[in-house]
Design an enzyme around this catalytic site. Sequence first.
Site, mmCIF file in Angstrom:
data_model
loop_
_atom_site.group_PDB
_atom_site.id
_atom_site.type_symbol
_atom_site.label_atom_id
_atom_site.label_comp_id
_atom_site.label_asym_id
_atom_site.label_seq_id
_atom_site.Cartn_x
_atom_site.Cartn_y
_atom_site.Cartn_z
ATOM 1 N N CYS A 184 0.887 -1.166 0.000
ATOM 2 C CA CYS A 184 0.000 0.000 0.000
ATOM 3 C C CYS A 184 0.919 1.208 0.000
ATOM 4 O O CYS A 184 1.584 1.488 1.001
ATOM 5 C CB CYS A 184 -0.912 0.016 1.226
ATOM 6 S SG CYS A 184 -1.958 1.499 1.311
ATOM 7 N N CYS A 236 -0.534 4.312 2.547
ATOM 8 C CA CYS A 236 -0.559 4.157 4.009
ATOM 9 C C CYS A 236 -0.271 2.703 4.342
ATOM 10 O O CYS A 236 0.849 2.247 4.165
ATOM 11 C CB CYS A 236 -1.880 4.636 4.593
ATOM 12 S SG CYS A 236 -3.350 3.962 3.776
ATOM 13 N N SER A 237 -1.252 1.966 4.814
ATOM 14 C CA SER A 237 -1.029 0.545 5.121
ATOM 15 C C SER A 237 -2.302 -0.258 4.937
ATOM 16 O O SER A 237 -2.608 -1.132 5.745
ATOM 17 C CB SER A 237 -0.494 0.381 6.548
ATOM 18 O OG SER A 237 -1.379 0.970 7.486
ATOM 19 N N CYS A 238 -3.082 0.036 3.879
ATOM 20 C CA CYS A 238 -4.299 -0.726 3.609
ATOM 21 C C CYS A 238 -3.933 -2.200 3.455
ATOM 22 O O CYS A 238 -2.967 -2.559 2.774
ATOM 23 C CB CYS A 238 -4.973 -0.212 2.344
ATOM 24 S SG CYS A 238 -5.656 1.461 2.523
#
Length: 214
Positions: free
Chosen positions: A110, A113-115
């Site tokens: 991602c 961000c950190s999906c």
Amino acid sequence: MPEDDQGHHSNTDHYAQQVENLIGAVEARGLVARSTVDAIAEELMREDGLAGGAAIVARAWSDAGFRDRLLRDATQAIREIGFEMARGNAPDSLLRVVENTSATHNVIVCTLCSCYPVPILGPPPKWYKDEAYRARVVLEPRAVLGEFGVELPDETEIAVWDSSSEIRYMVLPMRPRGTDDWDEAELATLVTLECLVGTGEPIGAEGVAAAEQR
């Protein structure tokens, strides 16, 4: 917010505060650091999530029809075995499963961000959220995979998939050789978090056999 939701959140906040008070008391007595508690909680949640991802992969390895449905519409297919992409009051994200083959290796990131598919894999590992991984795996995926111990032939194409809030990805790794007569429970033990993201491979059947003999 509906009255039922207000009650739910009130209970959640109450228990969260109790946990916070307990952690604070334990930390104040010098018994354990908050970072240790956070790390243990994250690992437990990840192991629980990994069980979901491993079950999905094991079914796909065992059932060609399920595999085809998984690759066509993963969000719907995982419901067949009791999994959902929705979690709590969060909106339902779409899941797409991409399959590794001898010609193509997939890796997930991602970049914003950190999906991550938390409902089926648990919380993302720290390296997945790291800015260096998020930037480098797009620009030099082969080098990054090499640092994770994944050495691919030069002719193998590497496909990098960028997750978002609308769609999350999971890798369907190749089934290890020598597992033709294994059942789903046995196959699930070969699945690692890294192979579901593409930064690792499943445990080989020979590796399991060697570990059992020790």
